[in-house]
Design a protein around this motif. Structure first.
Motif, PDB file in Angstrom:
ATOM      1  N   CYS A 157      -4.453 -47.653  14.068  1.00  0.00           N
ATOM      2  CA  CYS A 157      -4.892 -47.667  12.672  1.00  0.00           C
ATOM      3  C   CYS A 157      -4.789 -49.065  12.078  1.00  0.00           C
ATOM      4  O   CYS A 157      -3.865 -49.814  12.402  1.00  0.00           O
ATOM      5  CB  CYS A 157      -4.037 -46.711  11.842  1.00  0.00           C
ATOM      6  N   GLY A 158      -5.728 -49.366  11.169  1.00  0.00           N
ATOM      7  CA  GLY A 158      -5.740 -50.675  10.541  1.00  0.00           C
ATOM      8  C   GLY A 158      -5.558 -50.648   9.044  1.00  0.00           C
ATOM      9  O   GLY A 158      -5.673 -51.687   8.388  1.00  0.00           O
ATOM     10  N   SER A 159      -5.267 -49.476   8.478  1.00  0.00           N
ATOM     11  CA  SER A 159      -5.093 -49.353   7.032  1.00  0.00           C
ATOM     12  C   SER A 159      -4.387 -48.046   6.729  1.00  0.00           C
ATOM     13  O   SER A 159      -4.256 -47.169   7.601  1.00  0.00           O
ATOM     14  CB  SER A 159      -6.460 -49.371   6.322  1.00  0.00           C
ATOM     15  N   ALA A 160      -3.975 -47.874   5.475  1.00  0.00           N
ATOM     16  CA  ALA A 160      -3.356 -46.618   5.065  1.00  0.00           C
ATOM     17  C   ALA A 160      -4.364 -45.477   5.131  1.00  0.00           C
ATOM     18  O   ALA A 160      -4.030 -44.358   5.547  1.00  0.00           O
ATOM     19  CB  ALA A 160      -2.785 -46.753   3.649  1.00  0.00           C
ATOM     20  N   ASP A 161      -5.605 -45.729   4.723  1.00  0.00           N
ATOM     21  CA  ASP A 161      -6.641 -44.704   4.836  1.00  0.00           C
ATOM     22  C   ASP A 161      -6.834 -44.274   6.284  1.00  0.00           C
ATOM     23  O   ASP A 161      -7.018 -43.088   6.574  1.00  0.00           O
ATOM     24  CB  ASP A 161      -7.971 -45.223   4.272  1.00  0.00           C
ATOM     25  N   SER A 188      -2.902 -54.505  10.810  1.00  0.00           N
ATOM     26  CA  SER A 188      -3.975 -55.035   9.983  1.00  0.00           C
ATOM     27  C   SER A 188      -4.966 -55.692  10.935  1.00  0.00           C
ATOM     28  O   SER A 188      -4.663 -55.897  12.115  1.00  0.00           O
ATOM     29  CB  SER A 188      -3.443 -56.059   8.974  1.00  0.00           C
ATOM     30  N   ASN A 189      -6.166 -55.975  10.457  1.00  0.00           N
ATOM     31  CA  ASN A 189      -7.149 -56.776  11.198  1.00  0.00           C
ATOM     32  C   ASN A 189      -7.368 -56.280  12.634  1.00  0.00           C
ATOM     33  O   ASN A 189      -7.112 -56.998  13.607  1.00  0.00           O
ATOM     34  CB  ASN A 189      -6.721 -58.246  11.218  1.00  0.00           C
ATOM     35  N   LEU A 190      -7.900 -55.078  12.754  1.00  0.00           N
ATOM     36  CA  LEU A 190      -8.198 -54.539  14.080  1.00  0.00           C
ATOM     37  C   LEU A 190      -9.269 -55.344  14.801  1.00  0.00           C
ATOM     38  O   LEU A 190      -9.351 -55.307  16.031  1.00  0.00           O
ATOM     39  CB  LEU A 190      -8.642 -53.076  13.967  1.00  0.00           C
ATOM     40  N   PHE A 191     -10.079 -56.100  14.041  1.00  0.00           N
ATOM     41  CA  PHE A 191     -11.121 -56.917  14.656  1.00  0.00           C
ATOM     42  C   PHE A 191     -10.525 -57.916  15.643  1.00  0.00           C
ATOM     43  O   PHE A 191     -11.138 -58.251  16.651  1.00  0.00           O
ATOM     44  CB  PHE A 191     -11.915 -57.656  13.577  1.00  0.00           C
ATOM     45  N   GLN A 192      -9.306 -58.379  15.374  1.00  0.00           N
ATOM     46  CA  GLN A 192      -8.619 -59.298  16.277  1.00  0.00           C
ATOM     47  C   GLN A 192      -7.620 -58.595  17.183  1.00  0.00           C
ATOM     48  O   GLN A 192      -6.738 -59.223  17.756  1.00  0.00           O
ATOM     49  CB  GLN A 192      -7.921 -60.406  15.485  1.00  0.00           C
ATOM     50  N   GLY A 193      -7.779 -57.308  17.321  1.00  0.00           N
ATOM     51  CA  GLY A 193      -6.897 -56.558  18.202  1.00  0.00           C
ATOM     52  C   GLY A 193      -5.656 -56.018  17.535  1.00  0.00           C
ATOM     53  O   GLY A 193      -4.823 -55.396  18.187  1.00  0.00           O
ATOM     54  N   GLY A 194      -5.522 -56.264  16.221  1.00  0.00           N
ATOM     55  CA  GLY A 194      -4.374 -55.759  15.483  1.00  0.00           C
ATOM     56  C   GLY A 194      -3.346 -56.821  15.201  1.00  0.00           C
ATOM     57  O   GLY A 194      -2.813 -57.431  16.134  1.00  0.00           O
ATOM     58  N   LEU A 195      -3.073 -57.053  13.914  1.00  0.00           N
ATOM     59  CA  LEU A 195      -2.037 -57.990  13.486  1.00  0.00           C
ATOM     60  C   LEU A 195      -1.014 -57.246  12.640  1.00  0.00           C
ATOM     61  O   LEU A 195      -1.169 -56.053  12.348  1.00  0.00           O
ATOM     62  CB  LEU A 195      -2.656 -59.146  12.698  1.00  0.00           C
ATOM     63  N   THR A 196       0.039 -57.933  12.235  1.00  0.00           N
ATOM     64  CA  THR A 196       1.119 -57.329  11.449  1.00  0.00           C
ATOM     65  C   THR A 196       0.584 -56.740  10.152  1.00  0.00           C
ATOM     66  O   THR A 196      -0.127 -57.420   9.409  1.00  0.00           O
ATOM     67  CB  THR A 196       2.188 -58.385  11.127  1.00  0.00           C
ATOM     68  N   PRO A 197       0.910 -55.481   9.846  1.00  0.00           N
ATOM     69  CA  PRO A 197       0.454 -54.883   8.582  1.00  0.00           C
ATOM     70  C   PRO A 197       1.310 -55.342   7.412  1.00  0.00           C
ATOM     71  O   PRO A 197       2.427 -55.839   7.591  1.00  0.00           O
ATOM     72  CB  PRO A 197       0.648 -53.383   8.831  1.00  0.00           C
ATOM     73  N   SER A 198       0.784 -55.155   6.215  1.00  0.00           N
ATOM     74  CA  SER A 198       1.543 -55.516   5.019  1.00  0.00           C
ATOM     75  C   SER A 198       2.603 -54.453   4.724  1.00  0.00           C
ATOM     76  O   SER A 198       2.480 -53.289   5.116  1.00  0.00           O
ATOM     77  CB  SER A 198       0.613 -55.664   3.812  1.00  0.00           C
ATOM     78  N   ILE A 199       3.641 -54.864   4.004  1.00  0.00           N
ATOM     79  CA  ILE A 199       4.673 -53.919   3.573  1.00  0.00           C
ATOM     80  C   ILE A 199       4.070 -52.890   2.621  1.00  0.00           C
ATOM     81  O   ILE A 199       4.416 -51.702   2.663  1.00  0.00           O
ATOM     82  CB  ILE A 199       5.842 -54.662   2.901  1.00  0.00           C
ATOM     83  N   GLY A 200       3.136 -53.312   1.788  1.00  0.00           N
ATOM     84  CA  GLY A 200       2.486 -52.383   0.868  1.00  0.00           C
ATOM     85  C   GLY A 200       1.742 -51.279   1.602  1.00  0.00           C
ATOM     86  O   GLY A 200       1.770 -50.106   1.189  1.00  0.00           O
TER      87      GLY A 200
END
Length: 248
Positions: free
Chosen positions: A10-14, A31-43
């Motif tokens: 998953c790349g977002s809360a939705d 976050s940023n699944l386009f790059q294979g997934g990066l660290t998500p935000s705390i929010g």
């Protein structure tokens, strides 16, 4: 077929809430699944936790483009890990390699120690190591919980024999989670051929956003220029079909 654990990328809360609707058992939050997934935000994590209690494994990856990080990048990873675990992540997924592509044992140990017994997952960085057996030996020694892998091929379906061998090699010492290229059409074949007990997949559909429709000459992304009038979100119906196929 006995029930197989279904993990959603998953790349977002939705994305997470749609995956839950479709029957996912666990999510990898990025976050940023386009790059294979990066660290998500705390929010994002806090929002997920406010709406569901599904197990969340949070990505620790400060940038795309490899897995040998600078000292500053690794410092960011450790700080992100601390905050993600404090704010509701059930575990973390990460990968640290040395310049020669082997597992960075020292840095991995620091990530594992900071997790204080929570699940730690080594991601597909293992798929670019020169010797997956040596990599697994190191990760088993470090007591890593699980490894996400495509069997060192771009698509799991081209590495069924390797993944089956990985599962035999790992035994009960570390979990092997196949991911990359798993679909509704092949998931049962992947399970049957490898003997895996869990699978990892992503599936998205486009949603429309009409707020940018008045100027089609403006782009906010990189050189690929994807359409600004739509974005992707997890396809809950697709996940529900996969869930049914692998045991509901």
């Amino acid at each position: 077929m006995s029930r197989i654990l279904l993990e959603a990328c998953c790349g977002s809360a939705d994305d997470v809430l749609e995956a839950v609707k479709g029957g996912a058992d666990r999510v990898e939050l990025n976050s940023n699944l386009f790059q294979g997934g990066l660290t998500p935000s705390i929010g994002t994590l806090e929002t997920v936790r406010a709406h569901t209690d599904i197990p969340v494994i949070a990505m620790l990856r400060p940038r795309g483009g490899g897995f040998c990080y600078t000292d500053i990048e690794f410092e960011c990873m450790l700080k992100d890990e601390k905050e993600l675990l404090k704010n509701g992540a059930n575990g973390v997924v990460f990968g640290c390699l040395l310049p020669d592509g082997t597992v960075d044992k020292e840095r991995c140990k620091r990530v594992i120690d900071l997790a204080e017994g929570k699940p730690v997952v080594f991601h597909r960085a293992i798929d670019v190591t020169p010797d997956w057996r040596q990599a697994l030996d190191t990760l088993m020694e470090l007591k890593v919980t699980r490894v996400l892998t495509s069997g060192q091929e771009p698509d799991v379906f081209f590495a069924l024999d390797t993944i089956a061998e990985m599962i035999r090699y790992a035994g009960s010492n570390i979990e092997i989670l196949p991911g990359a290229g798993i679909t509704l059409r092949n998931v049962d074949k992947v399970v049957a051929a490898t003997g895996c007990t869990q699978v990892h997949l992503a599936r998205h559909i486009a949603r429309r956003d009409t707020s940018v429709q008045h100027n089609h000459d403006i782009y906010f992304g990189g050189a690929l220029y994807p359409p600004e009038t739509e974005y992707n979100v997890t396809d809950s119906d697709y996940f529900a079909a996969v869930r049914k196929k692998i045991g509901g």
